[in-house]
Design an enzyme around this catalytic site. Structure first.
Site, PDB file in Angstrom:
ATOM      1  N   GLN A 128      -7.193  -0.163  -5.978  1.00 32.27           N
ATOM      2  CA  GLN A 128      -6.883  -1.591  -6.002  1.00 32.27           C
ATOM      3  C   GLN A 128      -8.057  -2.403  -5.448  1.00 32.27           C
ATOM      4  O   GLN A 128      -8.414  -2.246  -4.284  1.00 32.27           O
ATOM      5  CB  GLN A 128      -5.649  -1.871  -5.140  1.00 32.27           C
ATOM      6  CG  GLN A 128      -5.225  -3.325  -5.115  1.00 32.27           C
ATOM      7  CD  GLN A 128      -4.102  -3.573  -4.118  1.00 32.27           C
ATOM      8  OE1 GLN A 128      -4.227  -3.213  -2.958  1.00 32.27           O
ATOM      9  NE2 GLN A 128      -3.028  -4.184  -4.563  1.00 32.27           N
ATOM     10  N   GLY A 129      -8.649  -3.254  -6.275  1.00 29.49           N
ATOM     11  CA  GLY A 129      -9.773  -4.097  -5.845  1.00 29.49           C
ATOM     12  C   GLY A 129      -9.323  -5.540  -5.719  1.00 29.49           C
ATOM     13  O   GLY A 129      -9.681  -6.386  -6.542  1.00 29.49           O
ATOM     14  N   SER A 131      -8.881  -7.151  -2.116  1.00 26.32           N
ATOM     15  CA  SER A 131      -9.481  -7.752  -0.917  1.00 26.32           C
ATOM     16  C   SER A 131     -10.998  -7.843  -1.016  1.00 26.32           C
ATOM     17  O   SER A 131     -11.649  -6.990  -1.621  1.00 26.32           O
ATOM     18  CB  SER A 131      -9.140  -6.916   0.322  1.00 26.32           C
ATOM     19  OG  SER A 131      -7.753  -6.737   0.429  1.00 26.32           O
ATOM     20  N   SER A 163      -8.917   1.502  -1.256  1.00 27.81           N
ATOM     21  CA  SER A 163      -8.450   2.863  -0.980  1.00 27.81           C
ATOM     22  C   SER A 163      -8.642   3.762  -2.197  1.00 27.81           C
ATOM     23  O   SER A 163      -8.354   3.359  -3.326  1.00 27.81           O
ATOM     24  CB  SER A 163      -6.966   2.853  -0.607  1.00 27.81           C
ATOM     25  OG  SER A 163      -6.737   1.983   0.479  1.00 27.81           O
ATOM     26  N   GLU A 246       4.185  -3.522  -4.975  1.00 31.83           N
ATOM     27  CA  GLU A 246       3.514  -2.867  -3.845  1.00 31.83           C
ATOM     28  C   GLU A 246       4.362  -2.985  -2.573  1.00 31.83           C
ATOM     29  O   GLU A 246       4.509  -2.033  -1.819  1.00 31.83           O
ATOM     30  CB  GLU A 246       2.128  -3.486  -3.628  1.00 31.83           C
ATOM     31  CG  GLU A 246       1.334  -2.780  -2.540  1.00 31.83           C
ATOM     32  CD  GLU A 246      -0.078  -3.328  -2.368  1.00 31.83           C
ATOM     33  OE1 GLU A 246      -0.396  -4.375  -2.979  1.00 31.83           O
ATOM     34  OE2 GLU A 246      -0.857  -2.719  -1.616  1.00 31.83           O
TER      35      GLU A 246
HETATM   36  C1  LIG Z   1      -5.278   1.182   5.472  1.00 29.57           C
HETATM   37  C2  LIG Z   1      -5.612  -0.005   4.611  1.00 29.57           C
HETATM   38  C3  LIG Z   1      -5.743   0.157   3.251  1.00 29.57           C
HETATM   39  C4  LIG Z   1      -6.057  -0.924   2.445  1.00 29.57           C
HETATM   40  N1  LIG Z   1      -6.227  -0.708   1.107  1.00 29.57           N
HETATM   41  C5  LIG Z   1      -6.577  -1.738   0.316  1.00 29.57           C
HETATM   42  C6  LIG Z   1      -6.832  -1.518  -1.069  1.00 29.57           C
HETATM   43  O1  LIG Z   1      -6.719  -0.396  -1.569  1.00 29.57           O
HETATM   44  N2  LIG Z   1      -7.220  -2.558  -1.816  1.00 29.57           N
HETATM   45  C7  LIG Z   1      -7.343  -3.833  -1.315  1.00 29.57           C
HETATM   46  O2  LIG Z   1      -7.654  -4.733  -2.061  1.00 29.57           O
HETATM   47  N3  LIG Z   1      -7.142  -4.079   0.011  1.00 29.57           N
HETATM   48  C8  LIG Z   1      -6.760  -3.052   0.823  1.00 29.57           C
HETATM   49  N4  LIG Z   1      -6.559  -3.269   2.158  1.00 29.57           N
HETATM   50  C9  LIG Z   1      -6.834  -4.595   2.715  1.00 29.57           C
HETATM   51  C10 LIG Z   1      -5.626  -5.398   3.165  1.00 29.57           C
HETATM   52  O3  LIG Z   1      -4.902  -5.886   2.063  1.00 29.57           O
HETATM   53  C11 LIG Z   1      -6.163  -6.536   4.058  1.00 29.57           C
HETATM   54  O4  LIG Z   1      -6.733  -5.933   5.197  1.00 29.57           O
HETATM   55  C12 LIG Z   1      -5.079  -7.496   4.465  1.00 29.57           C
HETATM   56  O5  LIG Z   1      -4.621  -8.252   3.368  1.00 29.57           O
HETATM   57  C13 LIG Z   1      -5.569  -8.462   5.574  1.00 29.57           C
HETATM   58  O6  LIG Z   1      -6.748  -9.089   5.204  1.00 29.57           O
HETATM   59  P1  LIG Z   1      -8.014  -9.095   6.177  1.00 29.57           P
HETATM   60  O7  LIG Z   1      -8.266  -7.698   6.638  1.00 29.57           O
HETATM   61  O8  LIG Z   1      -9.119  -9.803   5.501  1.00 29.57           O
HETATM   62  O9  LIG Z   1      -7.551  -9.907   7.469  1.00 29.57           O
HETATM   63  P2  LIG Z   1      -7.540 -11.494   7.628  1.00 29.57           P
HETATM   64  O10 LIG Z   1      -6.954 -12.116   6.416  1.00 29.57           O
HETATM   65  O11 LIG Z   1      -8.910 -11.933   8.024  1.00 29.57           O
HETATM   66  O12 LIG Z   1      -6.543 -11.687   8.827  1.00 29.57           O
HETATM   67  C14 LIG Z   1      -6.939 -11.507  10.201  1.00 29.57           C
HETATM   68  C15 LIG Z   1      -5.743 -11.838  11.073  1.00 29.57           C
HETATM   69  O13 LIG Z   1      -5.363 -13.217  10.911  1.00 29.57           O
HETATM   70  C16 LIG Z   1      -3.986 -13.318  10.554  1.00 29.57           C
HETATM   71  N5  LIG Z   1      -3.806 -14.430   9.613  1.00 29.57           N
HETATM   72  C17 LIG Z   1      -4.599 -14.732   8.542  1.00 29.57           C
HETATM   73  N6  LIG Z   1      -4.090 -15.813   7.890  1.00 29.57           N
HETATM   74  C18 LIG Z   1      -2.949 -16.171   8.542  1.00 29.57           C
HETATM   75  C19 LIG Z   1      -1.980 -17.200   8.344  1.00 29.57           C
HETATM   76  N7  LIG Z   1      -2.072 -18.057   7.326  1.00 29.57           N
HETATM   77  N8  LIG Z   1      -0.921 -17.257   9.201  1.00 29.57           N
HETATM   78  C20 LIG Z   1      -0.808 -16.383  10.243  1.00 29.57           C
HETATM   79  N9  LIG Z   1      -1.722 -15.383  10.477  1.00 29.57           N
HETATM   80  C21 LIG Z   1      -2.774 -15.285   9.654  1.00 29.57           C
HETATM   81  C22 LIG Z   1      -3.670 -12.003   9.880  1.00 29.57           C
HETATM   82  O14 LIG Z   1      -2.277 -11.718   9.928  1.00 29.57           O
HETATM   83  C23 LIG Z   1      -4.495 -11.022  10.707  1.00 29.57           C
HETATM   84  O15 LIG Z   1      -3.802 -10.694  11.890  1.00 29.57           O
HETATM   85  C24 LIG Z   1      -6.232  -2.211   3.006  1.00 29.57           C
HETATM   86  C25 LIG Z   1      -6.092  -2.383   4.383  1.00 29.57           C
HETATM   87  C26 LIG Z   1      -5.787  -1.302   5.178  1.00 29.57           C
HETATM   88  C27 LIG Z   1      -5.643  -1.513   6.660  1.00 29.57           C
END
Ligand SMILES: Cc1cc2nc3c(=O)[nH]c(=O)nc-3n(C[C@H](O)[C@H](O)[C@H](O)COP(=O)(O)OP(=O)(O)OC[C@H]3O[C@@H](n4cnc5c(N)ncnc54)[C@H](O)[C@@H]3O)c2cc1C
Length: 420
Positions: A128-129, A131, A163, A246
């Site tokens: 999944q691409g 993020s 992932s 999902e």
């Molecule tokens: C084990 C794992 C596997 C993953 N696999 C994939 C994958 O295969 N493909 C893919 O595309 N992505 C994948 N991801 C990514 C995942 O979808 C993102 O990490 C997730 O959506 C959070 O985005 P971010 O890491 O950029 O955090 P951010 O969006 O930067 O958030 C940082 C913090 O701010 C908080 N926050 C942000 N906006 C708000 C708001 N509006 N209100 C309240 N709180 C807020 C969040 O809750 C978090 O605590 C994976 C992540 C993990 C941990």
């Protein structure tokens, strides 16, 4: 509503149980989490075995290679797999549990014929691409760009946390096709072939030491227009379908795995004597009751998906509850482990002491009210499994959308509260 199983459902369960009893003991040990090509080979071989036996894609349409069965049979299937300690979907998670279902709902007949059968046969692994470094919770701000060039898109940008990309054949890719700042209105959903020139994958190492995800760099990568799901710039709507699978149904099997985990912890508590402490019994009972409620929610999501085609927004409730509950179960495991929880390598004899002779097992609240897995199927839980579960549990409230984001969705879109 009839809560009893029909004769044909019972016969489906019996046939599957017999087949699993025959094949699961013959499976080789699972390769380590450090060997992803080995894991792909293992997971794909298992998927092919399921397919050949008629147990792949239980609720997928027959024309896509599935069994076309009811959601009840899909749940029976998950229960029996867990009961038999059969392998889970592994690297086929995205293909089987949300890319494939999205193709079923949004794909053209040609796309369904092209993508669904190979996913079910274990021949096509997806990642999944979605993020990007600057677009996680705020996914609509993604910047990976796709320019139309005849029958192809030319894609340039970067994805992150992808992932299983290392072993994937396809990637469900979100790209910006509208002008900068077009947000939800300028996104397109593409199926990217992972062997195309211009793709560079760089693994990232997790706290558990594995490289299950990484960064995906895309430099002028060509994707046929025929690989687009939905219309150009209509990808946000398609994405909502993907996310509802999902969050709503992809993790359904994990509720059953969590029940089994809790049974293992209860057995551990008995073997070490702490079961005598009321507080331990109370914690186990609470977690068991919550798991029962979660299983009811899972059933609701699966039947809603069968009725309406997609699980819908309620998937956020399930995802939030499962990931937070899983963290509390993991914490209980570490508390019960004592100093053994400081050791990652397997400690011989840990948790293997004979269970006490009391027969409180039958009164425990950790098995769901139906016959998913009675308590005699627990194997002694090892300290490595407990530590692994705990370490992985941190990512659960982030992956597939953070808990804060699920709470925002529930507040605004289910409860109708004003935007924060
Ligand atoms: C084990 C794992 C596997 C993953 N696999 C994939 C994958 O295969 N493909 C893919 O595309 N992505 C994948 N991801 C990514 C995942 O979808 C993102 O990490 C997730 O959506 C959070 O985005 P971010 O890491 O950029 O955090 P951010 O969006 O930067 O958030 C940082 C913090 O701010 C908080 N926050 C942000 N906006 C708000 C708001 N509006 N209100 C309240 N709180 C807020 C969040 O809750 C978090 O605590 C994976 C992540 C993990 C941990």
């Amino acid at each position: 509503m009839d809560l009893r199983y029909s004769e044909s459902e019972q016969s489906f369960r019996a046939g599957l149980r017999a087949w699993l009893a025959e094949v699961v003991p013959t499976l080789p040990p699972k390769p380590s989490n450090l060997d992803w090509p080995g894991r792909r080979a293992y997971d794909s071989t298992w998927q092919k075995m399921l397919y050949d036996a008629g147990y792949a894609g239980i609720d997928w349409p027959v024309e896509g290679g599935g069994r076309g069965a009811s959601p009840v049979e899909q749940l029976i299937y998950l229960e029996e797999l867990e009961r038999a300690h059969a392998p889970y979907v592994g690297v086929n998670f995205v293909g089987l549990l949300h890319a494939g279902p999205t193709v079923i709902v949004e794909g053209t007949p040609e796309q369904r014929a092209r993508f669904l059968p190979p996913i079910l046969r274990g021949e096509q692994v997806w990642c999944q691409g979605f993020s990007e470094p600057g677009a996680g919770s705020d996914l609509a701000s993604l910047r990976t760009r796709a320019e139309r060039d005849g029958d192809e898109y030319v894609v340039t940008g970067q994805k992150i946390w992808t992932s299983h990309a290392e072993v994937a054949d396809y990637c469900e890719l979100l790209v910006r096709t509208g002008p900068e700042g077009s947000r939800h209105r300028g996104i397109t959903w593409l199926a990217l072939e992972m062997d195309r020139p211009g793709i560079d994958f760089r693994p990232l190492r997790t706290i558990a030491g594995t490289t299950e995800f990484g960064e995906l760099f895309l430099d002028g990568v060509r994707v046929p227009v025929a690989n687009r799901l939905g219309e150009e710039n209509d990808g946000w709507r398609v994405t909502m379908t993907t996310l509802s699978f999902e969050r709503g149904t992809a993790f359904v099997g994990e509720a059953l795995q969590s029940m089994e985990l809790l049974r293992g912890l209860r057995q551990l508590a008995r073997s070490t004597g702490v079961w005598e402490e009321a507080e331990v019994r109370r914690r186990v009972g609470h977690l068991g009751a919550e798991l029962d409620a979660l299983w009811a929610l899972a059933r609701r999501n699966v039947s809603q998906a069968a009725r309406t085609g997609v699980p819908g927004i309620g998937g956020s409730v399930y995802k939030l509850a499962l990931s937070e509950l899983r963290q509390r179960i993991a914490e209980l495991g570490m508390d019960l482990s004592g100093s053994a929880g400081l050791v990652w390598d397997s400690l011989p004899g840990f948790g293997a002491a004979a269970p006490s002779s009391d027969n409180t097992a039958s009164s425990d609240n950790t098995a769901s009210s139906d016959n998913t897995a009675s308590s005699d199927h627990s194997v002694p839980i090892g300290n490595t499994e407990i530590v692994n579960t705990w370490v992985h549990s941190f990512s659960r409230t982030i992956a597939a959308g953070t808990s804060q984001i699920q709470r925002n969705i529930i507040a605004e879109r289910i409860l109708g509260l004003p935007k924060g």
